[in-house]
Design a protein around this motif. Sequence first.
Motif, PDB file in Angstrom:
ATOM      1  N   ILE A  60      -0.364   6.850  44.780  1.00  0.00           N
ATOM      2  CA  ILE A  60       0.935   7.457  44.323  1.00  0.00           C
ATOM      3  C   ILE A  60       0.862   8.233  43.191  1.00  0.00           C
ATOM      4  O   ILE A  60       1.600   9.228  42.692  1.00  0.00           O
ATOM      5  N   THR A  61       0.201   7.263  42.075  1.00  0.00           N
ATOM      6  CA  THR A  61       0.131   7.937  40.656  1.00  0.00           C
ATOM      7  C   THR A  61      -0.577   9.328  40.566  1.00  0.00           C
ATOM      8  O   THR A  61      -0.254  10.163  39.801  1.00  0.00           O
ATOM      9  N   ALA A  62      -1.778   9.424  41.404  1.00  0.00           N
ATOM     10  CA  ALA A  62      -2.531  10.558  41.360  1.00  0.00           C
ATOM     11  C   ALA A  62      -1.922  11.837  41.862  1.00  0.00           C
ATOM     12  O   ALA A  62      -1.618  12.818  41.366  1.00  0.00           O
ATOM     13  N   HIS A  63      -1.219  11.322  42.978  1.00  0.00           N
ATOM     14  CA  HIS A  63      -0.239  12.381  43.833  1.00  0.00           C
ATOM     15  C   HIS A  63       0.750  12.684  42.886  1.00  0.00           C
ATOM     16  O   HIS A  63       1.229  14.079  42.796  1.00  0.00           O
ATOM     17  N   PHE A  64       1.709  11.993  42.018  1.00  0.00           N
ATOM     18  CA  PHE A  64       2.537  12.271  41.251  1.00  0.00           C
ATOM     19  C   PHE A  64       2.181  13.550  40.246  1.00  0.00           C
ATOM     20  O   PHE A  64       2.895  14.222  39.941  1.00  0.00           O
ATOM     21  N   ILE A  65       0.942  13.005  39.615  1.00  0.00           N
ATOM     22  CA  ILE A  65       0.502  13.764  38.452  1.00  0.00           C
ATOM     23  C   ILE A  65       0.277  15.021  38.773  1.00  0.00           C
ATOM     24  O   ILE A  65       0.569  15.975  38.208  1.00  0.00           O
ATOM     25  N   ILE A  66      -0.367  15.397  39.894  1.00  0.00           N
ATOM     26  CA  ILE A  66      -0.755  16.514  40.334  1.00  0.00           C
ATOM     27  C   ILE A  66       0.419  17.452  40.601  1.00  0.00           C
ATOM     28  O   ILE A  66       0.550  18.608  40.097  1.00  0.00           O
ATOM     29  N   ASP A  67       1.441  16.976  41.364  1.00  0.00           N
ATOM     30  CA  ASP A  67       2.557  17.597  41.723  1.00  0.00           C
ATOM     31  C   ASP A  67       3.658  18.123  40.562  1.00  0.00           C
ATOM     32  O   ASP A  67       4.030  19.214  40.540  1.00  0.00           O
ATOM     33  N   PHE A  68       3.755  16.922  39.523  1.00  0.00           N
ATOM     34  CA  PHE A  68       4.770  17.072  38.498  1.00  0.00           C
ATOM     35  C   PHE A  68       3.968  18.230  37.553  1.00  0.00           C
ATOM     36  O   PHE A  68       4.886  18.936  37.181  1.00  0.00           O
ATOM     37  N   ILE A  69       2.745  18.198  37.206  1.00  0.00           N
ATOM     38  CA  ILE A  69       2.342  18.991  36.141  1.00  0.00           C
ATOM     39  C   ILE A  69       2.193  20.469  36.639  1.00  0.00           C
ATOM     40  O   ILE A  69       2.524  21.276  36.010  1.00  0.00           O
ATOM     41  N   LEU A  70       1.834  20.601  38.094  1.00  0.00           N
ATOM     42  CA  LEU A  70       1.664  21.796  38.555  1.00  0.00           C
ATOM     43  C   LEU A  70       3.091  22.415  38.638  1.00  0.00           C
ATOM     44  O   LEU A  70       3.436  23.658  38.556  1.00  0.00           O
ATOM     45  N   GLY A  71       3.956  21.474  39.046  1.00  0.00           N
ATOM     46  CA  GLY A  71       5.411  22.196  39.171  1.00  0.00           C
ATOM     47  C   GLY A  71       6.035  22.613  37.923  1.00  0.00           C
ATOM     48  O   GLY A  71       6.619  23.643  37.880  1.00  0.00           O
ATOM     49  N   VAL A  72       5.719  21.733  37.001  1.00  0.00           N
ATOM     50  CA  VAL A  72       6.274  22.035  35.531  1.00  0.00           C
ATOM     51  C   VAL A  72       5.516  23.446  35.046  1.00  0.00           C
ATOM     52  O   VAL A  72       6.371  24.370  34.471  1.00  0.00           O
ATOM     53  N   TYR A  73       4.409  23.649  35.310  1.00  0.00           N
ATOM     54  CA  TYR A  73       3.525  24.784  34.982  1.00  0.00           C
ATOM     55  C   TYR A  73       3.980  26.049  35.631  1.00  0.00           C
ATOM     56  O   TYR A  73       4.467  27.030  34.937  1.00  0.00           O
ATOM     57  N   ILE A  74       4.577  25.976  36.925  1.00  0.00           N
ATOM     58  CA  ILE A  74       4.993  27.108  37.657  1.00  0.00           C
ATOM     59  C   ILE A  74       6.552  27.377  36.964  1.00  0.00           C
ATOM     60  O   ILE A  74       6.937  28.648  36.696  1.00  0.00           O
ATOM     61  N   GLN A  75       7.289  26.344  36.793  1.00  0.00           N
ATOM     62  CA  GLN A  75       8.848  26.352  36.356  1.00  0.00           C
ATOM     63  C   GLN A  75       8.804  27.144  35.089  1.00  0.00           C
ATOM     64  O   GLN A  75       9.441  27.952  34.752  1.00  0.00           O
ATOM     65  N   LYS A  76       7.689  26.721  33.956  1.00  0.00           N
ATOM     66  CA  LYS A  76       7.637  27.179  32.750  1.00  0.00           C
ATOM     67  C   LYS A  76       7.264  28.844  32.740  1.00  0.00           C
ATOM     68  O   LYS A  76       7.363  29.365  31.722  1.00  0.00           O
ATOM     69  N   ASN A  77       6.701  29.102  33.615  1.00  0.00           N
ATOM     70  CA  ASN A  77       5.985  30.456  33.702  1.00  0.00           C
ATOM     71  C   ASN A  77       6.485  31.363  34.700  1.00  0.00           C
ATOM     72  O   ASN A  77       5.851  32.248  35.517  1.00  0.00           O
ATOM     73  N   LYS A  78       7.724  31.287  35.001  1.00  0.00           N
ATOM     74  CA  LYS A  78       8.577  32.017  35.838  1.00  0.00           C
ATOM     75  C   LYS A  78       8.031  33.515  35.732  1.00  0.00           C
ATOM     76  O   LYS A  78       8.242  34.056  34.535  1.00  0.00           O
ATOM     77  N   GLY A  79       7.798  34.222  36.802  1.00  0.00           N
ATOM     78  CA  GLY A  79       7.582  35.492  36.577  1.00  0.00           C
ATOM     79  C   GLY A  79       6.219  35.803  36.427  1.00  0.00           C
ATOM     80  O   GLY A  79       5.693  36.903  36.589  1.00  0.00           O
ATOM     81  N   THR A  80       5.430  35.058  35.876  1.00  0.00           N
ATOM     82  CA  THR A  80       4.021  35.002  35.638  1.00  0.00           C
ATOM     83  C   THR A  80       2.960  34.286  36.450  1.00  0.00           C
ATOM     84  O   THR A  80       1.834  34.660  36.262  1.00  0.00           O
ATOM     85  N   THR A  81       3.631  33.121  36.941  1.00  0.00           N
ATOM     86  CA  THR A  81       2.565  32.318  37.502  1.00  0.00           C
ATOM     87  C   THR A  81       2.132  32.952  38.739  1.00  0.00           C
ATOM     88  O   THR A  81       2.672  33.299  39.614  1.00  0.00           O
TER      89      THR A  81
END
Length: 205
Positions: free
Chosen positions: A170-191
Amino acid sequence: MKQSEIIQQLSDRELKKSLYFSQLLILIIAIIFSFILFDNISDWFSYLKWDIQDIVLFGVLPGFIIVIIDFILMKIVPEKHYDDGGINKRVFESMNKREILLFAILVAVAEELLFRGVIQTTFGYIFASIVFAIIHVRYLKKPILMISIVITSFLIGYLFLITENLLVTITAHFIIDFILGVYIQKNKGTTKSGVAKIILKRGEG
């Protein structure tokens, strides 16, 4: 109609409702089958072990390693080879960080309880890993994405195999999803649209 086209037609609110519904359904299925397949429901909870050392070594570290590999692939692999049609980009750009956090927790808990806690403990490591990869059918025409999800599926399954601890996966799964999700959200229009290939569609069925 393609899944990507359906996603694009949904409003942000409809999209979020659809994603949460799909994950709650997975969680309900996991709970129902745990009652059907296990003689004693307490056996199921025995896989939830608060072992900090295992969680860090086999959950946190592998999670970050997978994320790092994702970022490397994003830099060196042409976008066309891992573009998922913009679905992950559409999903996470519609969320704020709090929503991404809650969604990543739900995805990690629901899918690990079902695929590792129920399917793997009942039918075995290989079967559970294959089924988890198969549900990502929208990656079939993207070999790099498909290979990535298969490897990730078997890796997370192996982590459970050696630790027998759902809090690790659960921890590994969460880390993957959360970090990549935040990365996409922070780079709107460029990711690039394929960066979050592992997210667990996890949340999109």
